[in-house]
Design a protein around this motif. Structure first.
Motif, PDB file in Angstrom:
ATOM      1  N   UNK A   1      51.552  39.840  41.366  1.00 22.32           N
ATOM      2  CA  UNK A   1      50.613  39.385  40.636  1.00 22.32           C
ATOM      3  C   UNK A   1      49.983  37.885  40.860  1.00 22.32           C
ATOM      4  N   UNK A   2      51.038  36.984  41.121  1.00 20.92           N
ATOM      5  CA  UNK A   2      50.362  35.653  41.193  1.00 20.92           C
ATOM      6  C   UNK A   2      49.783  35.352  42.377  1.00 20.92           C
ATOM      7  N   UNK A   3      50.055  35.877  43.586  1.00 25.24           N
ATOM      8  CA  UNK A   3      49.579  35.959  44.763  1.00 25.24           C
ATOM      9  C   UNK A   3      48.184  36.307  44.703  1.00 25.24           C
ATOM     10  N   UNK A   4      48.188  37.506  44.113  1.00 25.64           N
ATOM     11  CA  UNK A   4      46.857  38.291  44.213  1.00 25.64           C
ATOM     12  C   UNK A   4      45.854  37.720  43.196  1.00 25.64           C
ATOM     13  N   UNK A   5      46.387  37.184  42.134  1.00 25.10           N
ATOM     14  CA  UNK A   5      45.559  36.383  41.123  1.00 25.10           C
ATOM     15  C   UNK A   5      44.960  35.015  41.633  1.00 25.10           C
ATOM     16  N   UNK A   6      45.800  34.468  42.454  1.00 26.40           N
ATOM     17  CA  UNK A   6      45.232  33.142  43.171  1.00 26.40           C
ATOM     18  C   UNK A   6      44.207  33.492  44.255  1.00 26.40           C
ATOM     19  N   UNK A   7      44.445  34.611  44.917  1.00 26.08           N
ATOM     20  CA  UNK A   7      43.336  35.043  45.649  1.00 26.08           C
ATOM     21  C   UNK A   7      42.015  35.312  45.271  1.00 26.08           C
ATOM     22  N   UNK A   8      42.179  36.242  44.008  1.00 22.93           N
ATOM     23  CA  UNK A   8      41.028  36.413  43.349  1.00 22.93           C
ATOM     24  C   UNK A   8      40.192  35.318  42.914  1.00 22.93           C
TER      25      UNK A   8
ATOM     26  N   UNK B   1      40.303  32.273  44.130  1.00 23.12           N
ATOM     27  CA  UNK B   1      39.730  31.602  45.296  1.00 23.12           C
ATOM     28  C   UNK B   1      38.541  32.373  45.978  1.00 23.12           C
ATOM     29  N   UNK B   2      38.273  33.711  45.878  1.00 26.34           N
ATOM     30  CA  UNK B   2      37.281  34.292  46.393  1.00 26.34           C
ATOM     31  C   UNK B   2      36.208  34.360  45.311  1.00 26.34           C
ATOM     32  N   UNK B   3      36.334  34.197  44.194  1.00 26.72           N
ATOM     33  CA  UNK B   3      35.346  34.264  42.902  1.00 26.72           C
ATOM     34  C   UNK B   3      34.930  32.720  42.554  1.00 26.72           C
ATOM     35  N   UNK B   4      35.662  31.926  41.688  1.00 26.24           N
ATOM     36  CA  UNK B   4      35.286  30.855  41.352  1.00 26.24           C
ATOM     37  C   UNK B   4      35.900  29.607  42.039  1.00 26.24           C
ATOM     38  N   UNK B   5      36.670  29.848  42.935  1.00 28.33           N
ATOM     39  CA  UNK B   5      37.342  28.777  43.747  1.00 28.33           C
ATOM     40  C   UNK B   5      38.787  28.573  43.175  1.00 28.33           C
ATOM     41  N   UNK B   6      39.792  28.021  43.934  1.00 23.54           N
ATOM     42  CA  UNK B   6      40.888  27.581  43.378  1.00 23.54           C
ATOM     43  C   UNK B   6      41.729  26.605  44.389  1.00 23.54           C
ATOM     44  N   UNK B   7      42.075  25.547  43.684  1.00 25.49           N
ATOM     45  CA  UNK B   7      42.704  24.457  44.432  1.00 25.49           C
ATOM     46  C   UNK B   7      41.588  23.857  45.441  1.00 25.49           C
ATOM     47  N   UNK B   8      40.481  23.828  45.465  1.00 21.76           N
ATOM     48  CA  UNK B   8      39.588  23.259  46.242  1.00 21.76           C
ATOM     49  C   UNK B   8      39.195  24.516  47.470  1.00 21.76           C
ATOM     50  N   UNK B   9      39.649  25.635  47.322  1.00 20.09           N
ATOM     51  CA  UNK B   9      39.315  26.589  48.400  1.00 20.09           C
ATOM     52  C   UNK B   9      38.203  27.661  47.627  1.00 20.09           C
ATOM     53  N   UNK B  10      37.388  28.203  48.517  1.00 13.52           N
ATOM     54  CA  UNK B  10      36.514  29.230  48.219  1.00 13.52           C
ATOM     55  C   UNK B  10      36.705  30.074  49.291  1.00 13.52           C
ATOM     56  N   UNK B  11      37.177  31.335  49.317  1.00 17.01           N
ATOM     57  CA  UNK B  11      37.071  32.384  50.203  1.00 17.01           C
ATOM     58  C   UNK B  11      36.212  33.502  49.921  1.00 17.01           C
ATOM     59  N   UNK B  12      36.008  34.179  51.051  1.00 17.24           N
ATOM     60  CA  UNK B  12      35.367  35.516  50.849  1.00 17.24           C
ATOM     61  C   UNK B  12      36.037  36.554  51.647  1.00 17.24           C
ATOM     62  N   UNK B  13      35.871  37.602  51.013  1.00 15.01           N
ATOM     63  CA  UNK B  13      36.852  38.921  51.481  1.00 15.01           C
ATOM     64  C   UNK B  13      36.108  39.440  52.605  1.00 15.01           C
ATOM     65  N   UNK B  14      36.494  38.743  53.949  1.00 10.06           N
ATOM     66  CA  UNK B  14      35.818  39.287  55.171  1.00 10.06           C
ATOM     67  C   UNK B  14      36.870  38.949  56.391  1.00 10.06           C
TER      68      UNK B  14
END
Length: 125
Positions: free
Chosen positions: A68-75, A77-90
């Protein structure tokens, strides 16, 4: 028998997620994210060992929480950004990470449900 197969699947998912996060750790992301990837990799390995060796509800809860925590952190990061990271599901690491974390969540819930069911059956005797 089903319990052991489920434990092995959950442990494999934890090791898979740990491997992905170790790979990401070696990529050298900026900021606090890099050490958090290493912490996640270590935590996944420790939880995998606990799921396989300790027949208690805590490792199952740990696997669920880890997912839950790891997937939540990724979600985040992939949407609004998390700890300065912005990811794309690619990328492959992202795909494998999401798959393994969903397995951790579903498997953790299943392990907890099996344990609860066994406790209810024992109490009914």
């Amino acid at each position: 028998m089903i319990g052991w197969v489920l434990r092995i699947v959950v442990a494999a998912a934890l090791v898979g997620s740990a491997g992905v996060h170790y790979f990401l750790f070696t990529q050298g992301y900026p900021g606090i994210v890099t050490p958090l990837f290493l912490l996640n990799a270590i935590g996944g390995l420790v939880l995998a060992i606990a799921v396989l060796t300790w027949r208690h509800w805590l490792p199952a809860l740990g696997a669920l929480g880890f997912g839950v925590l790891t997937l939540g952190s990724y979600v985040l990061a992939a949407t609004v950004g998390f700890l300065g990271q912005h990811d794309e599901f690619n990328s492959q690491p992202e795909y494998w990470s999401v798959i393994t974390e969903v397995i951790c969540i579903v498997g953790g819930i299943a392990l907890l449900a099996m344990r609860n069911r066994a406790a209810v059956a024992t109490a009914a005797r």
